[in-house]
Design a protein around this motif. Sequence first.
Motif, PDB file in Angstrom:
ATOM      1  N   GLU A  52       0.908  -0.947  -0.087  1.00 30.59           N
ATOM      2  CA  GLU A  52       0.281  -0.103   0.335  1.00 30.59           C
ATOM      3  C   GLU A  52       0.983   1.361   0.191  1.00 30.59           C
ATOM      4  OE1 GLU A  52      -2.920   2.648   2.543  1.00 30.59           O
ATOM      5  OE2 GLU A  52      -2.116   1.198   3.652  1.00 30.59           O
ATOM      6  N   TYR A  53       0.404   1.880  -1.333  1.00 30.72           N
ATOM      7  CA  TYR A  53       0.959   3.521  -1.018  1.00 30.72           C
ATOM      8  C   TYR A  53       0.031   4.113  -0.338  1.00 30.72           C
ATOM      9  CZ  TYR A  53       5.345   2.251  -3.435  1.00 30.72           C
ATOM     10  OH  TYR A  53       6.603   1.203  -4.026  1.00 30.72           O
ATOM     11  N   TRP A  89       3.929   7.676   0.356  1.00 32.87           N
ATOM     12  CA  TRP A  89       3.993   8.414  -0.739  1.00 32.87           C
ATOM     13  C   TRP A  89       3.573  10.086   0.103  1.00 32.87           C
ATOM     14  CZ3 TRP A  89      -0.341  10.730  -3.558  1.00 32.87           C
ATOM     15  CH2 TRP A  89      -0.336  11.184  -5.180  1.00 32.87           C
ATOM     16  N   ALA A 172       7.851   4.265  -5.800  1.00 32.54           N
ATOM     17  CA  ALA A 172       6.331   5.199  -6.504  1.00 32.54           C
ATOM     18  C   ALA A 172       6.877   5.950  -7.708  1.00 32.54           C
ATOM     19  CB  ALA A 172       6.122   6.070  -5.175  1.00 32.54           C
ATOM     20  N   TYR A 175       6.245   2.612  -9.861  1.00 34.10           N
ATOM     21  CA  TYR A 175       5.104   1.966 -10.108  1.00 34.10           C
ATOM     22  C   TYR A 175       4.160   3.329 -10.608  1.00 34.10           C
ATOM     23  CZ  TYR A 175       5.861  -2.505  -7.986  1.00 34.10           C
ATOM     24  OH  TYR A 175       6.575  -3.719  -7.410  1.00 34.10           O
ATOM     25  N   ILE A 177       3.049   5.850  -8.799  1.00 36.52           N
ATOM     26  CA  ILE A 177       1.897   6.188  -7.728  1.00 36.52           C
ATOM     27  C   ILE A 177       1.116   8.305  -8.290  1.00 36.52           C
ATOM     28  CG2 ILE A 177       0.998   6.411  -5.687  1.00 36.52           C
ATOM     29  CD1 ILE A 177       1.817   3.276  -7.028  1.00 36.52           C
ATOM     30  N   SER A 180      -3.338   8.356  -2.740  1.00 34.75           N
ATOM     31  CA  SER A 180      -2.996   7.189  -2.060  1.00 34.75           C
ATOM     32  C   SER A 180      -4.890   7.196  -1.369  1.00 34.75           C
ATOM     33  CB  SER A 180      -2.239   7.783  -1.342  1.00 34.75           C
ATOM     34  OG  SER A 180      -2.850   9.156  -0.232  1.00 34.75           O
ATOM     35  N   THR A 182      -3.059   3.723  -2.929  1.00 36.97           N
ATOM     36  CA  THR A 182      -2.484   2.840  -4.180  1.00 36.97           C
ATOM     37  C   THR A 182      -2.183   1.296  -3.726  1.00 36.97           C
ATOM     38  OG1 THR A 182      -2.249   4.689  -5.520  1.00 36.97           O
ATOM     39  CG2 THR A 182      -1.715   2.459  -6.476  1.00 36.97           C
ATOM     40  N   ILE A 184      -0.084  -2.373  -4.724  1.00 39.36           N
ATOM     41  CA  ILE A 184       0.201  -2.725  -5.909  1.00 39.36           C
ATOM     42  C   ILE A 184       0.561  -3.830  -4.893  1.00 39.36           C
ATOM     43  CG2 ILE A 184       2.305  -3.232  -6.744  1.00 39.36           C
ATOM     44  CD1 ILE A 184       1.305  -0.061  -7.300  1.00 39.36           C
ATOM     45  N   SER A 189      -0.002  -2.296 -11.045  1.00 39.97           N
ATOM     46  CA  SER A 189      -0.691  -0.845  -9.365  1.00 39.97           C
ATOM     47  C   SER A 189      -2.741  -0.980  -9.774  1.00 39.97           C
ATOM     48  CB  SER A 189      -0.437   0.194 -10.260  1.00 39.97           C
ATOM     49  OG  SER A 189      -0.807   1.354  -9.356  1.00 39.97           O
ATOM     50  N   HIS A 190      -3.129  -0.656  -8.516  1.00 41.52           N
ATOM     51  CA  HIS A 190      -4.595  -0.623  -8.808  1.00 41.52           C
ATOM     52  C   HIS A 190      -4.552   0.094  -6.947  1.00 41.52           C
ATOM     53  CE1 HIS A 190      -4.662  -5.329  -9.484  1.00 41.52           C
ATOM     54  NE2 HIS A 190      -3.834  -5.280  -8.874  1.00 41.52           N
TER      55      HIS A 190
END
Length: 218
Positions: A52-53, A89, A172, A175, A177, A180, A182, A184, A189-190
């Motif tokens: 999790e970011y 992040w 970050a 990916y 980013i 937030s 977000t 992984i 990335s979701h």
Amino acid sequence: MTGLIRRTAIAALACAAMSAPAIAEDSWSEWAPENELGWVEGSADAPVTVIEYFSPTCSHCKEFAEEVLPVIEETYISTGKVRFVMREWVRNSVDMTILTQARCLPDEDGLAYLKDVFARQDEIFVAAQIGTLPGTLISASTPYGVADREAFDACYKNMDTRFDMIEVEKSAEHYDIHASPTFIVDGVSHAATLTMMTPEGFSAFLDEELAKATPVTN
């Protein structure tokens, strides 16, 4: 979180970069579990790792930490199904200040401190506006040993902490980013959806990832 040799290598690379031409391609690669710079819950042997970011000043991150994560900790993390990693992040100077304190603490204490920060998020917003942020954060970190302004300032200025934060920032960027929280999973990335921000929705998301990760047996 990292050793002296790694610090020396980072510093040497930083010096070399001053005279070397810029490299456009992304050369960053995911860390091995033992080199993880985020805050980790769960076994390195879990079939699924979720990264999790988050931002300490993000209201949706607070919502996830307080309403979703406790259920995930009980149902998926403590049972060995999921390894959960929190990486910062940084969106603003308040985030930066909070995270220098969190990274100054042993991993377990740093995670507990961040959860306390989420619980006091509204109070921290007010403190940042009226100029009393250091005192508010010191009151949050006192149970973990950062109990006065001298210790607070030492954490804020700690270069090891800043090196770690630079490395996390690189991850970050890798990916891409932009929001937030977000998440992984397996390099994908979701961005958080409304459904994922509920215990039921995030559980369904994890069940899908576990199904992909678990071999089908006859």
